[in-house]
Design an enzyme around this catalytic site. Structure first.
Site, PDB file in Angstrom:
ATOM      1  N   GLY A  65     -10.605 -18.508  -7.103  1.00 20.67           N
ATOM      2  CA  GLY A  65      -9.191 -18.722  -6.808  1.00 20.67           C
ATOM      3  C   GLY A  65      -9.011 -19.626  -5.607  1.00 20.67           C
ATOM      4  O   GLY A  65      -8.145 -19.407  -4.761  1.00 20.67           O
TER       5      GLY A  65
ATOM      6  N   VAL B 182     -11.651 -16.387 -14.278  1.00 20.80           N
ATOM      7  CA  VAL B 182     -12.368 -15.116 -14.157  1.00 20.80           C
ATOM      8  C   VAL B 182     -11.986 -14.128 -15.241  1.00 20.80           C
ATOM      9  O   VAL B 182     -12.640 -13.084 -15.387  1.00 20.80           O
ATOM     10  CB  VAL B 182     -12.167 -14.476 -12.761  1.00 20.80           C
ATOM     11  CG1 VAL B 182     -12.695 -15.380 -11.665  1.00 20.80           C
ATOM     12  CG2 VAL B 182     -10.704 -14.103 -12.534  1.00 20.80           C
TER      13      VAL B 182
ATOM     14  N   TYR C  47       0.293  -3.791 -11.065  1.00 17.48           N
ATOM     15  CA  TYR C  47      -0.503  -4.518 -10.073  1.00 17.48           C
ATOM     16  C   TYR C  47      -1.259  -3.549  -9.166  1.00 17.48           C
ATOM     17  O   TYR C  47      -2.459  -3.707  -8.919  1.00 17.48           O
ATOM     18  CB  TYR C  47       0.423  -5.415  -9.259  1.00 17.48           C
ATOM     19  CG  TYR C  47      -0.244  -6.157  -8.125  1.00 17.48           C
ATOM     20  CD1 TYR C  47      -1.042  -7.263  -8.378  1.00 17.48           C
ATOM     21  CD2 TYR C  47      -0.052  -5.762  -6.801  1.00 17.48           C
ATOM     22  CE1 TYR C  47      -1.642  -7.955  -7.339  1.00 17.48           C
ATOM     23  CE2 TYR C  47      -0.645  -6.456  -5.754  1.00 17.48           C
ATOM     24  CZ  TYR C  47      -1.440  -7.542  -6.031  1.00 17.48           C
ATOM     25  OH  TYR C  47      -2.029  -8.221  -4.994  1.00 17.48           O
TER      26      TYR C  47
ATOM     27  N   ASN D  34     -11.635 -13.678  -4.849  1.00 17.83           N
ATOM     28  CA  ASN D  34     -10.261 -13.791  -4.371  1.00 17.83           C
ATOM     29  C   ASN D  34      -9.237 -13.967  -5.491  1.00 17.83           C
ATOM     30  O   ASN D  34      -8.063 -13.655  -5.299  1.00 17.83           O
ATOM     31  CB  ASN D  34     -10.172 -14.979  -3.406  1.00 17.83           C
ATOM     32  CG  ASN D  34      -8.748 -15.395  -3.127  1.00 17.83           C
ATOM     33  OD1 ASN D  34      -8.015 -14.696  -2.438  1.00 17.83           O
ATOM     34  ND2 ASN D  34      -8.333 -16.535  -3.678  1.00 17.83           N
TER      35      ASN D  34
ATOM     36  N   ALA E  97      -2.165  -0.500  -9.743  1.00 14.46           N
ATOM     37  CA  ALA E  97      -3.235   0.193 -10.473  1.00 14.46           C
ATOM     38  C   ALA E  97      -4.507  -0.637 -10.514  1.00 14.46           C
ATOM     39  O   ALA E  97      -5.619  -0.114 -10.360  1.00 14.46           O
ATOM     40  CB  ALA E  97      -2.765   0.519 -11.892  1.00 14.46           C
TER      41      ALA E  97
END
Length: 251
Positions: free
Chosen positions: A25, A77, A167, A103, A169
């Protein structure tokens, strides 16, 4: 003394002077800021992201400004084959790596019942499985170098956030991954970096938000990474949470 032996010894000597950091990222936001910060500290870099044009620009800038070697390539990813190919090319280029910064991340926000299956799956693929794939792909190399894995989660990796449940979780789960990786691999240091709100394009927002609204700057998060990596090798910081003084303290 054989030529191959001399070549191997030269490689080892070079490794003692050169540190290699992988950043996912890395095309903007926190990832780009970390790349710039580590280049300042003399790290060679392997940068991965989906925006290859942005990576090319960053690589050129850092190479010219700091004289460091920068390898970059496309990386998604959420796709196992993409992570495997990126790792293969990186290790072929550098031999081994010393630091991996997982990241890459994304978020969709709203009430839980309003999230679509596609949105939830995408967050799981990037924020959870993406971390697992990245660490797994470079783990043997980190073991050889006694390296460091830094996983960028969030200050919500250990608290709740209404309208951000999906998000949250994935970040709680990523936190569990980091700790399990550490228990199973004591010869590698695993750091969980937990920034609060950061002034980036995250979640579809625009960068350039006033600090008084509670946002850290990406460069401030990157400074924390530099601090972590400058610590002695016998020090393991298992997590670091940082937030703007303007962000409400919630736990």
């Amino acid at each position: 003394m054989s030529k191959n032996y001399k070549k191997h010894q030269a490689y080892i000597a070079g490794r003692d002077k050169m540190k290699v950091a992988v950043i996912t990222g890395a095309s903007r936001g926190i990832g780009e800021a970390i790349a710039k910060a580590l280049a300042e500290d003399g790290y060679s870099l392997a940068l991965g992201a989906r925006s290859v044009d942005r990576l090319e620009k960053i690589a050129k800038e850092l190479s010219e400004k700091h004289g460091v070697e920068v390898f970059y390539d496309y990386l998604d990813v959420s796709k196992p084959e993409s992570v495997e190919e990126f790792a293969r090319k990186t290790l072929a280029h550098f031999g081994d790596v010393d630091v991996v910064v997982a990241n890459a991340g994304l978020g969709y926000f709203g009430r839980l019942e309003e999230l679509t299956e596609e949105q939830f799956h995408e967050m799981i693929e990037v924020n959870l499985l993406g971390v697992w794939r990245t660490i797994k792909a470079f783990l043997n190399s980190l073991k050889r170098t006694g390296g460091v894995a830094i996983v960028v989660t969030s200050d919500v990796s250990a608290r709740l956030l209404p309208y951000g449940g999906g998000y949250v979780a994935t970040k709680w789960a990523a936190r569990a991954l980091v700790r399990t990786f550490q228990i199973e691999n004591p010869d590698v240091r695993f750091f969980e970096l937990r920034p609060g709100a950061v002034d980036t394009y995250f979640g579809g927002s625009k960068a350039g938000k006033p600090k008084e609204q509670g946002y850290l700057k990406p460069e401030e998060v990157a400074e924390a990474v530099k601090y972590l990596l400058r610590l002695p090798k016998d020090v393991r910081v298992e997590e670091l949470m940082l937030r703007s003084i303007y962000q409400k303290p919630e736990y």
